[in-house]
Scaffold this motif. Structure first.
Motif, short mmCIF file in Angstrom:
data_model
loop_
_atom_site.label_atom_id
_atom_site.label_comp_id
_atom_site.label_asym_id
_atom_site.label_seq_id
_atom_site.Cartn_x
_atom_site.Cartn_y
_atom_site.Cartn_z
N UNK A 153 0.85 -1.18 0.00
CA UNK A 153 0.00 0.00 0.00
C UNK A 153 0.89 1.23 0.00
N UNK A 154 0.79 2.08 -1.01
CA UNK A 154 1.65 3.27 -1.08
C UNK A 154 1.57 4.09 0.21
N UNK A 155 2.72 4.45 0.71
CA UNK A 155 2.78 5.27 1.91
C UNK A 155 2.79 4.50 3.21
N UNK A 156 2.41 3.21 3.18
CA UNK A 156 2.27 2.45 4.42
C UNK A 156 3.60 1.98 4.98
N UNK A 157 4.60 1.84 4.10
CA UNK A 157 5.96 1.56 4.53
C UNK A 157 6.09 0.36 5.45
N UNK A 158 6.84 0.56 6.54
CA UNK A 158 7.11 -0.52 7.48
C UNK A 158 5.87 -0.95 8.25
N UNK A 159 4.84 -0.11 8.27
CA UNK A 159 3.61 -0.55 8.92
C UNK A 159 2.99 -1.71 8.16
N UNK A 160 3.15 -1.73 6.83
CA UNK A 160 2.68 -2.87 6.07
C UNK A 160 3.40 -4.15 6.47
N UNK A 161 4.71 -4.05 6.70
CA UNK A 161 5.48 -5.20 7.17
C UNK A 161 4.99 -5.62 8.55
N UNK A 162 4.72 -4.64 9.40
CA UNK A 162 4.24 -4.95 10.75
C UNK A 162 2.89 -5.64 10.71
N UNK A 163 2.02 -5.21 9.79
CA UNK A 163 0.71 -5.86 9.69
C UNK A 163 0.85 -7.29 9.19
N UNK A 164 1.79 -7.54 8.29
CA UNK A 164 2.05 -8.92 7.88
C UNK A 164 2.51 -9.74 9.09
N UNK A 165 3.35 -9.12 9.92
CA UNK A 165 3.77 -9.79 11.16
C UNK A 165 2.61 -10.00 12.11
N UNK A 166 1.70 -9.05 12.17
CA UNK A 166 0.52 -9.20 13.03
C UNK A 166 -0.32 -10.40 12.58
N UNK A 167 -0.48 -10.56 11.27
CA UNK A 167 -1.26 -11.68 10.76
C UNK A 167 -0.59 -13.01 11.09
N UNK A 168 0.73 -13.07 10.94
CA UNK A 168 1.45 -14.30 11.28
C UNK A 168 1.37 -14.57 12.78
N UNK A 169 1.45 -13.52 13.58
CA UNK A 169 1.34 -13.68 15.03
C UNK A 169 -0.03 -14.21 15.42
N UNK A 170 -1.07 -13.69 14.79
CA UNK A 170 -2.43 -14.16 15.10
C UNK A 170 -2.58 -15.64 14.77
N UNK A 171 -2.02 -16.08 13.66
CA UNK A 171 -2.11 -17.50 13.32
C UNK A 171 -1.35 -18.36 14.33
N UNK A 172 -0.16 -17.90 14.72
CA UNK A 172 0.62 -18.65 15.71
C UNK A 172 -0.10 -18.71 17.04
N UNK A 173 -0.71 -17.61 17.45
CA UNK A 173 -1.46 -17.61 18.71
C UNK A 173 -2.68 -18.52 18.62
#
Length: 256
Positions: A153-173
């Motif tokens: 998403x243009x402008x989202x930068x590292x927050x986009x990476x963090x949201x991908x990490x959030x999704x992976x974290x939710x699956x692991x939890x």
């Protein structure tokens, strides 16, 4: 309270209330209308959150919470326990990135800023869940707020990476907590005019794109559909759903 209210008798701990436009505020309001008892958390501005709490259908207690402070997290269950005997639902509405991590600064952002983004916006889901875990019974639910991380998403930068990490974290939890009967899901919302959204460069362009491409249309001023989805996931109605990302974006995510 409506007859057969979705959250009748359930106790919720909700993070992320900052303004009346916050998704978390809309979730807290809808949850109370559906019969829940709510406790809010505040980071840095508890007096502001208490003023917002007073505007809810029923004023809710407010607890200080810093998800980067291990001592503060360690005491969360005891402090929440002063207001409710259990946590049937936990809402993670926490995200933050320094300005350097947004927009064109992606490759130039220093690690210290990137680390802050990842810790606050992704790792905090696991940290918060573990902090509240002593109060969470069988049938409890954790719901986090997401923004589709499958594409850039243009402008989202590292927050986009963090949201991908959030999704992976939710699956692991979900895998970790499933045997205990605790569900973990995310709601991926379209762009909304919240305090968090206003910090993202190009947010107005994203709103325009959503309004034109979402099959159902999209109103960036209305967090109600997102709040309703969160309430449904917090309820027993989704008792067999975990590890999922539910898109509440007018159908935009399904379009090529």
């Amino acid at each position: 309270m409506p007859e057969n209210a979705l959250l009748a008798g359930r106790r919720l701990l909700i993070t992320g209330v900052i303004t009346p436009r916050s998704i978390a505020y809309a979730v807290a309001r809808e949850a109370q209308l559906q019969g829940a008892r709510v406790v809010l958390t505040a980071y840095g501005r508890p007096s502001l959150v208490r003023r917002l709490s007073a505007q809810l259908p029923e004023p809710a207690p407010v607890l200080d919470l810093d998800v980067t402070d291990e001592a503060n997290l360690a005491s969360l269950a005891a402090r929440a326990g002063e207001h409710m005997d259990r946590v049937d639902g936990l809402v993670h509405a926490i995200a933050y990135a320094p300005a350097s991590c947004f927009g064109a600064g992606f490759l130039a952002a220093p690690w210290s800023d990137v680390a802050t983004t990842l810790r606050v916006s992704a790792h905090s889901l696991a940290a918060l869940a573990e902090a509240a875990r002593p109060l969470m019974p069988v049938g409890a639910a954790i719901v986090g707020l997401d923004f589709d991380a499958r594409r850039v998403s243009p402008g989202y930068g590292w927050m986009g990476v963090a949201k991908a990490g959030l999704e992976a974290t939710a699956r692991a939890l979900a895998a970790q907590y499933g045997p205990a009967g605790i569900r973990v899901n995310l709601v991926s919302a379209g762009p909304l005019r919240t305090a968090a959204g206003s910090a993202v460069p190009g947010e107005s362009e994203a709103e325009t794109a959503w309004q034109h491409r979402a099959p159902l249309g999209w109103d960036p001023t209305d967090p109600g559909p997102v709040a309703a989805a969160c309430v449904a996931l917090l309820s027993p109605q989704f008792r067999a759903t975990t590890g999922s990302v539910i898109h509440v974006d007018g159908g935009y995510h399904a379009m090529a």
